[in-house]
Scaffold this motif. Structure first.
Motif, PDB file in Angstrom:
ATOM      1  N   ALA A  64       2.828   8.477   5.119  1.00  0.00           N
ATOM      2  CA  ALA A  64       3.283   7.999   6.428  1.00  0.00           C
ATOM      3  C   ALA A  64       2.968   6.518   6.638  1.00  0.00           C
ATOM      4  CB  ALA A  64       2.649   8.848   7.526  1.00  0.00           C
ATOM      5  N   LEU A  65       2.925   5.750   5.549  1.00  0.00           N
ATOM      6  CA  LEU A  65       2.611   4.332   5.652  1.00  0.00           C
ATOM      7  C   LEU A  65       3.865   3.512   5.911  1.00  0.00           C
ATOM      8  CD1 LEU A  65       0.067   5.472   4.125  1.00  0.00           C
ATOM      9  CD2 LEU A  65      -0.129   3.206   3.166  1.00  0.00           C
ATOM     10  N   ASN A  66       3.672   2.424   6.622  1.00  0.00           N
ATOM     11  CA  ASN A  66       4.716   1.446   6.869  1.00  0.00           C
ATOM     12  C   ASN A  66       4.945   0.654   5.583  1.00  0.00           C
ATOM     13  OD1 ASN A  66       5.916  -1.132   7.495  1.00  0.00           O
ATOM     14  ND2 ASN A  66       5.406  -0.771   9.634  1.00  0.00           N
ATOM     15  N   ASP A  67       6.184   0.416   5.227  1.00  0.00           N
ATOM     16  CA  ASP A  67       6.502  -0.287   3.984  1.00  0.00           C
ATOM     17  C   ASP A  67       6.019  -1.738   3.982  1.00  0.00           C
ATOM     18  OD1 ASP A  67       7.657  -0.060   1.380  1.00  0.00           O
ATOM     19  OD2 ASP A  67       9.271  -1.383   2.057  1.00  0.00           O
ATOM     20  N   ALA A  68       5.809  -2.314   5.142  1.00  0.00           N
ATOM     21  CA  ALA A  68       5.404  -3.724   5.224  1.00  0.00           C
ATOM     22  C   ALA A  68       3.884  -3.906   5.109  1.00  0.00           C
ATOM     23  CB  ALA A  68       5.887  -4.327   6.538  1.00  0.00           C
ATOM     24  N   LEU A  69       3.120  -2.818   5.084  1.00  0.00           N
ATOM     25  CA  LEU A  69       1.658  -2.919   5.069  1.00  0.00           C
ATOM     26  C   LEU A  69       1.150  -3.406   3.714  1.00  0.00           C
ATOM     27  CD1 LEU A  69      -0.790  -2.451   6.872  1.00  0.00           C
ATOM     28  CD2 LEU A  69      -0.882  -0.127   6.007  1.00  0.00           C
TER      29      LEU A  69
ATOM     30  N   LEU B  83       0.809  -1.206   0.000  1.00  0.00           N
ATOM     31  CA  LEU B  83       0.000   0.000   0.000  1.00  0.00           C
ATOM     32  C   LEU B  83       0.851   1.268   0.000  1.00  0.00           C
ATOM     33  CD1 LEU B  83      -2.894   0.968  -0.084  1.00  0.00           C
ATOM     34  CD2 LEU B  83      -2.956   0.839   2.402  1.00  0.00           C
ATOM     35  N   ARG B  84       2.000   1.231   0.659  1.00  0.00           N
ATOM     36  CA  ARG B  84       2.878   2.407   0.677  1.00  0.00           C
ATOM     37  C   ARG B  84       3.312   2.776  -0.748  1.00  0.00           C
ATOM     38  NH1 ARG B  84       6.036   5.675   3.633  1.00  0.00           N
ATOM     39  NH2 ARG B  84       8.056   6.266   2.816  1.00  0.00           N
ATOM     40  N   LYS B  85       3.614   1.775  -1.566  1.00  0.00           N
ATOM     41  CA  LYS B  85       4.042   2.049  -2.945  1.00  0.00           C
ATOM     42  C   LYS B  85       2.905   2.623  -3.779  1.00  0.00           C
ATOM     43  CE  LYS B  85       7.800  -1.274  -3.062  1.00  0.00           C
ATOM     44  NZ  LYS B  85       8.354  -2.487  -3.632  1.00  0.00           N
ATOM     45  N   VAL B  86       1.695   2.155  -3.562  1.00  0.00           N
ATOM     46  CA  VAL B  86       0.534   2.684  -4.289  1.00  0.00           C
ATOM     47  C   VAL B  86       0.314   4.145  -3.899  1.00  0.00           C
ATOM     48  CG1 VAL B  86      -1.936   2.439  -4.725  1.00  0.00           C
ATOM     49  CG2 VAL B  86      -0.519   0.391  -4.473  1.00  0.00           C
ATOM     50  N   VAL B  87       0.371   4.439  -2.606  1.00  0.00           N
ATOM     51  CA  VAL B  87       0.212   5.823  -2.132  1.00  0.00           C
ATOM     52  C   VAL B  87       1.331   6.700  -2.698  1.00  0.00           C
ATOM     53  CG1 VAL B  87       0.259   7.311  -0.081  1.00  0.00           C
ATOM     54  CG2 VAL B  87      -1.085   5.195  -0.062  1.00  0.00           C
ATOM     55  N   ALA B  88       2.567   6.201  -2.695  1.00  0.00           N
ATOM     56  CA  ALA B  88       3.699   6.972  -3.223  1.00  0.00           C
ATOM     57  C   ALA B  88       3.489   7.332  -4.688  1.00  0.00           C
ATOM     58  CB  ALA B  88       4.998   6.185  -3.049  1.00  0.00           C
ATOM     59  N   SER B  89       2.977   6.398  -5.460  1.00  0.00           N
ATOM     60  CA  SER B  89       2.723   6.644  -6.877  1.00  0.00           C
ATOM     61  C   SER B  89       1.685   7.758  -7.069  1.00  0.00           C
ATOM     62  CB  SER B  89       2.250   5.351  -7.548  1.00  0.00           C
ATOM     63  OG  SER B  89       1.822   5.594  -8.849  1.00  0.00           O
ATOM     64  N   VAL B  90       0.627   7.710  -6.278  1.00  0.00           N
ATOM     65  CA  VAL B  90      -0.420   8.731  -6.388  1.00  0.00           C
ATOM     66  C   VAL B  90       0.109  10.083  -5.920  1.00  0.00           C
ATOM     67  CG1 VAL B  90      -2.712   9.435  -5.595  1.00  0.00           C
ATOM     68  CG2 VAL B  90      -2.282   7.040  -6.207  1.00  0.00           C
TER      69      VAL B  90
ATOM     70  N   ILE C 239      -1.229  17.670   3.968  1.00  0.00           N
ATOM     71  CA  ILE C 239      -2.022  16.452   3.756  1.00  0.00           C
ATOM     72  C   ILE C 239      -1.147  15.265   4.150  1.00  0.00           C
ATOM     73  CG2 ILE C 239      -3.183  15.001   2.049  1.00  0.00           C
ATOM     74  CD1 ILE C 239      -3.413  17.766   0.420  1.00  0.00           C
ATOM     75  N   LYS C 240      -1.728  14.372   4.939  1.00  0.00           N
ATOM     76  CA  LYS C 240      -0.993  13.201   5.406  1.00  0.00           C
ATOM     77  C   LYS C 240      -1.820  11.953   5.134  1.00  0.00           C
ATOM     78  CE  LYS C 240       1.015  11.374   9.692  1.00  0.00           C
ATOM     79  NZ  LYS C 240       1.193  11.655  11.134  1.00  0.00           N
ATOM     80  N   VAL C 241      -1.184  10.939   4.555  1.00  0.00           N
ATOM     81  CA  VAL C 241      -1.840   9.658   4.301  1.00  0.00           C
ATOM     82  C   VAL C 241      -1.216   8.630   5.238  1.00  0.00           C
ATOM     83  CG1 VAL C 241      -2.450   7.913   2.589  1.00  0.00           C
ATOM     84  CG2 VAL C 241      -2.152  10.304   1.870  1.00  0.00           C
ATOM     85  N   THR C 242      -2.070   7.985   6.024  1.00  0.00           N
ATOM     86  CA  THR C 242      -1.619   6.952   6.948  1.00  0.00           C
ATOM     87  C   THR C 242      -2.514   5.725   6.783  1.00  0.00           C
ATOM     88  OG1 THR C 242      -3.013   7.844   8.703  1.00  0.00           O
ATOM     89  CG2 THR C 242      -0.730   8.566   8.682  1.00  0.00           C
ATOM     90  N   ALA C 243      -2.081   4.629   7.357  1.00  0.00           N
ATOM     91  CA  ALA C 243      -2.898   3.411   7.335  1.00  0.00           C
ATOM     92  C   ALA C 243      -2.500   2.543   8.523  1.00  0.00           C
ATOM     93  CB  ALA C 243      -2.703   2.647   6.031  1.00  0.00           C
TER      94      ALA C 243
END
Length: 162
Positions: free
Chosen positions: A36-41, A11-18, A71-75
């Motif tokens: 702000a997502l964990n790379d292992a998620l 999910l972190r990679k998908v968020v990074a792309s967007v 703006i902050k994206v977390t999960a």
């Protein structure tokens, strides 16, 4: 009608792309963007559909956040087998009279952004449909003086469709 092809995603990679897609727009408006997502998620979802959800939410957050905002994206992993994704902004919030209609195609929710950016009012109903295809839910927590938190859930693993 929507071609749904879930797979395990970082999910972190998908968020990074967007976020990369909107980096120039955010920079021009002087709005900070943080992944702000964990790379292992991981989630079990359709990448194209998740990108569409995130594009709509991040685009809206930029549109309704004044210069100098953030703006902050977390999960977070939820115990019920879902991941909770949050797109939080320091924007102008949502007028109370629009809250009940945000995710509906029948309501009139379009309004201009902080710098006159246009809006159709179609993005959030689309997000709702795409989240529900995954078996998740979407909602908003609004504070007109501190911005919004759009939250949605995605499955961690394959969900059997009964």
């Amino acid at each position: 009608m929507i071609d749904y092809r879930p797979e395990y995603l970082n999910l972190r990679k998908v968020v990074a792309s967007v976020i990369d897609t909107y980096a120039t727009v955010a920079l021009k408006k002087q709005v900070g963007l943080l992944n702000a997502l964990n790379d292992a998620l991981k989630v079990y979802a359709d990448e194209r559909l998740v990108e569409t959800i995130l594009r709509n939410l991040i685009s809206n957050a930029i549109k309704f956040t004044p210069r100098g905002g953030f703006i902050k994206v977390t999960a977070y992993t939820k115990e019920e087998g879902f991941v909770l994704v949050e797109v939080k902004d320091t924007g102008i919030g949502i007028p109370d009279n629009l809250l009940d209609q945000l995710f509906s195609l029948t309501g009139k929710t379009q309004r201009k952004g902080t710098e006159g950016e246009p809006s159709t009012g179609l993005g959030l109903p689309l997000c709702k449909e795409l989240v529900e295809i995954h078996g998740g839910k979407i909602w908003v927590e609004n504070n007109s003086t501190k911005g919004c938190r759009f939250l949605f859930t995605l499955p961690k693993d394959e969900i059997s469709k009964k």
